[in-house]
Structure formats: C-alpha cells, structure tokens
Design a protein around this motif. Structure first.
Motif, PDB file in Angstrom:
ATOM      1  N   ALA A 174       0.823  -1.217   0.000  1.00  0.00           N
ATOM      2  CA  ALA A 174       0.000   0.000   0.000  1.00  0.00           C
ATOM      3  C   ALA A 174       0.856   1.265   0.000  1.00  0.00           C
ATOM      4  N   ALA A 175       2.042   1.164   0.569  1.00  0.00           N
ATOM      5  CA  ALA A 175       2.953   2.317   0.608  1.00  0.00           C
ATOM      6  C   ALA A 175       3.711   2.512  -0.699  1.00  0.00           C
ATOM      7  N   GLY A 176       3.505   1.601  -1.657  1.00  0.00           N
ATOM      8  CA  GLY A 176       4.097   1.765  -2.976  1.00  0.00           C
ATOM      9  C   GLY A 176       5.425   1.075  -3.202  1.00  0.00           C
ATOM     10  N   PHE A 177       5.779   0.120  -2.326  1.00  0.00           N
ATOM     11  CA  PHE A 177       7.043  -0.602  -2.456  1.00  0.00           C
ATOM     12  C   PHE A 177       6.812  -2.027  -2.944  1.00  0.00           C
ATOM     13  N   ASP A 178       7.820  -2.599  -3.613  1.00  0.00           N
ATOM     14  CA  ASP A 178       7.864  -4.036  -3.828  1.00  0.00           C
ATOM     15  C   ASP A 178       8.184  -4.706  -2.492  1.00  0.00           C
ATOM     16  N   VAL A 179       8.063  -6.028  -2.447  1.00  0.00           N
ATOM     17  CA  VAL A 179       8.204  -6.767  -1.187  1.00  0.00           C
ATOM     18  C   VAL A 179       9.262  -7.856  -1.325  1.00  0.00           C
ATOM     19  N   GLU A 180      10.157  -7.919  -0.349  1.00  0.00           N
ATOM     20  CA  GLU A 180      11.105  -9.029  -0.229  1.00  0.00           C
ATOM     21  C   GLU A 180      10.643  -9.952   0.899  1.00  0.00           C
ATOM     22  N   ILE A 181      10.815 -11.266   0.695  1.00  0.00           N
ATOM     23  CA  ILE A 181      10.556 -12.231   1.761  1.00  0.00           C
ATOM     24  C   ILE A 181      11.764 -13.150   1.878  1.00  0.00           C
ATOM     25  N   TRP A 182      11.839 -13.831   3.011  1.00  0.00           N
ATOM     26  CA  TRP A 182      12.884 -14.834   3.189  1.00  0.00           C
ATOM     27  C   TRP A 182      12.323 -16.205   2.831  1.00  0.00           C
ATOM     28  N   THR A 183      12.434 -17.189   3.675  1.00  0.00           N
ATOM     29  CA  THR A 183      11.991 -18.531   3.327  1.00  0.00           C
ATOM     30  C   THR A 183      10.498 -18.573   3.031  1.00  0.00           C
ATOM     31  N   TRP A 184      10.131 -19.384   2.081  1.00  0.00           N
ATOM     32  CA  TRP A 184       8.731 -19.513   1.678  1.00  0.00           C
ATOM     33  C   TRP A 184       8.014 -20.637   2.416  1.00  0.00           C
ATOM     34  N   MET A 185       8.743 -21.479   3.139  1.00  0.00           N
ATOM     35  CA  MET A 185       8.152 -22.702   3.671  1.00  0.00           C
ATOM     36  C   MET A 185       7.102 -22.439   4.748  1.00  0.00           C
ATOM     37  N   SER A 186       7.240 -21.344   5.482  1.00  0.00           N
ATOM     38  CA  SER A 186       6.300 -21.049   6.561  1.00  0.00           C
ATOM     39  C   SER A 186       5.213 -20.057   6.139  1.00  0.00           C
ATOM     40  N   LYS A 187       5.165 -19.707   4.857  1.00  0.00           N
ATOM     41  CA  LYS A 187       4.279 -18.662   4.387  1.00  0.00           C
ATOM     42  C   LYS A 187       2.974 -19.234   3.819  1.00  0.00           C
ATOM     43  N   ASP A 188       1.890 -18.448   3.952  1.00  0.00           N
ATOM     44  CA  ASP A 188       0.614 -18.745   3.319  1.00  0.00           C
ATOM     45  C   ASP A 188       0.670 -18.159   1.909  1.00  0.00           C
ATOM     46  N   LEU A 189       1.055 -18.976   0.948  1.00  0.00           N
ATOM     47  CA  LEU A 189       1.309 -18.479  -0.400  1.00  0.00           C
ATOM     48  C   LEU A 189       0.040 -17.929  -1.052  1.00  0.00           C
ATOM     49  N   ALA A 190      -1.088 -18.592  -0.825  1.00  0.00           N
ATOM     50  CA  ALA A 190      -2.343 -18.114  -1.401  1.00  0.00           C
ATOM     51  C   ALA A 190      -2.685 -16.725  -0.876  1.00  0.00           C
ATOM     52  N   ALA A 191      -2.477 -16.524   0.422  1.00  0.00           N
ATOM     53  CA  ALA A 191      -2.767 -15.216   1.021  1.00  0.00           C
ATOM     54  C   ALA A 191      -1.810 -14.149   0.505  1.00  0.00           C
ATOM     55  N   THR A 230      16.308 -28.319  -3.711  1.00  0.00           N
ATOM     56  CA  THR A 230      15.472 -27.347  -3.004  1.00  0.00           C
ATOM     57  C   THR A 230      15.412 -26.019  -3.751  1.00  0.00           C
ATOM     58  N   ALA A 231      16.431 -25.726  -4.553  1.00  0.00           N
ATOM     59  CA  ALA A 231      16.373 -24.532  -5.401  1.00  0.00           C
ATOM     60  C   ALA A 231      15.279 -24.682  -6.448  1.00  0.00           C
ATOM     61  N   GLU A 232      15.145 -25.870  -6.997  1.00  0.00           N
ATOM     62  CA  GLU A 232      14.084 -26.078  -7.991  1.00  0.00           C
ATOM     63  C   GLU A 232      12.705 -25.985  -7.337  1.00  0.00           C
ATOM     64  N   GLU A 233      12.567 -26.516  -6.114  1.00  0.00           N
ATOM     65  CA  GLU A 233      11.311 -26.333  -5.378  1.00  0.00           C
ATOM     66  C   GLU A 233      11.014 -24.846  -5.189  1.00  0.00           C
ATOM     67  N   SER A 234      12.038 -24.096  -4.836  1.00  0.00           N
ATOM     68  CA  SER A 234      11.866 -22.670  -4.588  1.00  0.00           C
ATOM     69  C   SER A 234      11.468 -21.931  -5.863  1.00  0.00           C
ATOM     70  N   ILE A 235      12.005 -22.358  -6.983  1.00  0.00           N
ATOM     71  CA  ILE A 235      11.647 -21.728  -8.254  1.00  0.00           C
ATOM     72  C   ILE A 235      10.151 -21.833  -8.503  1.00  0.00           C
ATOM     73  N   HIS A 236       9.564 -22.981  -8.228  1.00  0.00           N
ATOM     74  CA  HIS A 236       8.130 -23.151  -8.473  1.00  0.00           C
ATOM     75  C   HIS A 236       7.318 -22.193  -7.601  1.00  0.00           C
ATOM     76  N   VAL A 237       7.769 -21.976  -6.368  1.00  0.00           N
ATOM     77  CA  VAL A 237       7.093 -21.008  -5.502  1.00  0.00           C
ATOM     78  C   VAL A 237       7.280 -19.593  -6.053  1.00  0.00           C
ATOM     79  N   ALA A 238       8.501 -19.283  -6.491  1.00  0.00           N
ATOM     80  CA  ALA A 238       8.777 -17.958  -7.049  1.00  0.00           C
ATOM     81  C   ALA A 238       7.899 -17.685  -8.270  1.00  0.00           C
ATOM     82  N   LEU A 239       7.731 -18.664  -9.117  1.00  0.00           N
ATOM     83  CA  LEU A 239       6.884 -18.489 -10.289  1.00  0.00           C
ATOM     84  C   LEU A 239       5.434 -18.260  -9.885  1.00  0.00           C
ATOM     85  N   GLU A 240       4.999 -18.951  -8.847  1.00  0.00           N
ATOM     86  CA  GLU A 240       3.634 -18.765  -8.352  1.00  0.00           C
ATOM     87  C   GLU A 240       3.426 -17.343  -7.841  1.00  0.00           C
TER      88      GLU A 240
END
Length: 256
Positions: free
Chosen positions: A25-42, A71-81
């Motif tokens: 909302a403040a107009g910035f892009d977002v960085e995250i760390w590990t995706w494993m604990s995240k609600d990707l749909a949300a 695990t890099a290939e797993e991460s790529i699929h999340v990144a594409l999502e």
C-alpha cells in the motif's frame, strides 16, 4: 530504481500478510525470506509485487550440492507462483539465527571450484525457468563461518560463472561491516548487480540512522545508471512508517 522492503523486518508487530499489505500500500515491492512457513495463497491475494525471496532450503555450494539444487528447484516453483524474479543464495545453509548449519572457516581451492560448478548448475536451472539466482554477501561478525561471505568473494564467483541468470545480491550493511569502501565496491560490482540491499550500521536500521552516507550511495547509483531494485532489509529505528519514509527519501532525493 525500484524500491523494495523486506517484510521480515518491518511492521513486525503485525501478522506477516498484513505486513506485506502495508508495504504494498505504501508503494514498495516486497522481499521475503523462506517460503516454507508462508501462506502463499494469502500472499498472492495481496496483489504485491515480490522482488526477491530465499532460493533454497538446504545444502551448500561446496557440499550437499544435490540437495541445494533440488530445493532450489522447489523454490523456483514457488517464485513463479508469486511472480518473484530473483532467488537469493548464500554460501551455505543458515539456521533460524542466520548462522551456518555447517560452519566453514578455511575455504580450500577445491571448495572454490565446487562452488563455481554448483553456481553454474544453478544458473542453468534459472535459465530454464526464466528466473535469476542472486548470491548474497554476509558479514563475519553476524554470520561467522559462512564460506564466500565477503562481497569480493561473491563477486569473484559470479564473474567466474559469467551467466545472465546468476548475479550479485549486494548487501551494503554486510559489506560495510566486512569490507567498507562501498563506493568503489559499487562501481566494481555494477556490471554484475542483480539487486542491492541496504541498512545502516551499526544498528541495522533504515538509512540515515547510522554511519553510512546513503546520499553518496544513491548519487553513485544514479551516476552508474543503475535502474534495478534497492531493497530495505532493515529494522525500523523507531517507527516502521517513518523507516519507509526515510528509505524512500534516501533513494529519491540524494541531497537530503
């Protein structure tokens, strides 16, 4: 330059998805760390643009390379999502305190060769899926025992591989603690930059709260013609909204 903010370190009193919403909302892009604990749909529903995320779950550039690649290939699929173009790497797997799971204090010539070969494989993996891997420097005070932690070492590996899908994630907070001479470092690393991360020293808070001259940094980036992403990977010194304001000011008006 595009500006991004790490949701792991800002608005820390809020649930994670709400942090992302506030940053977006403040107009910035977002960085995250590990995706494993995240609600990707949300996260997708926020409509945020994701700049970078951790690009592996385990392994190392010098040992357990197959695990790193898997695990890099797993991460790529999340990144594409998520529509995230950059996946962040370190010399080895880190625990939840940012310390190496397997510390390495003496890096041999064989390790350098293994690291370069592993990065070549990662770059080709990134090319296959249309994403970029970025190798980040860390500092030896906060992250002792991480191989290839110095910015000079990261840059040497990226230059050796010389592939468009492998670049440097240049963290200026870590570089100031580990090496200093940031203006010269920016000029040398410029052809290989995938993204830049910033925080001030010593408190790892937003620009303007410590010893780094971020007006000079911003001016140098403009002089170089840098049009990539600068990410705030910092804690708020007092207030998160103020931290975002200070960050935006530092990189949109180099004279303030």
């Amino acid at each position: 330059m595009r500006l991004a903010v790490c949701a792991e370190m800002i608005f820390t009193d809020l649930p994670f998805v709400e942090r992302v919403e506030r940053i977006h909302a403040a107009g910035f892009d977002v960085e995250i760390w590990t995706w494993m604990s995240k609600d990707l749909a949300a996260l997708k529903k926020t409509g945020a643009t994701f700049s970078s995320m951790t690009g592996y779950v385990g392994g190392s550039l010098t040992h357990e390379q197959d695990r790193l690649l898997a695990t890099a290939e797993e991460s790529i699929h999340v990144a594409l999502e998520l529509g995230c173009p950059r996946l962040n790497l370190h010399g080895t797997e880190l625990d939840d305190r940012g310390l190496p799971v397997t510390p390495t204090y003496d890096v041999t010539g064989e390790m350098w060769v293994n690291a370069a070969r592993t990065l070549e494989r990662l770059a080709k993996l990134g090319e296959r899926y249309g994403v970029m891997f970025v190798l980040e420097n860390l500092n030896p005070v906060d992250h002792p025992g991480v191989p290839f932690g110095k910015a000079a070492e990261v840059l040497a590996l990226v230059e050796a591989v010389d592939h468009p899908h492998l670049k440097v994630m240049l963290d200026l907070y870590h570089a100031q603690i580990g090496e200093g001479n940031l203006i010269a470092l920016l000029r040398k690393a410029f052809p290989h930059l995938g993204e830049i991360q910033v925080a001030d020293v010593p408190t790892r808070c937003e620009p303007g709260t410590g010893e780094i001259n971020y007006a000079a940094i911003a001016a140098t980036l403009r002089d170089l013609g840098y049009d990539g992403t600068v990410g705030l990977e910092a804690f708020a010194a007092t207030d998160s909204d103020l931290a975002l304001q200070r960050f935006r000011t530092a990189f949109t008006n180099a004279e303030i």
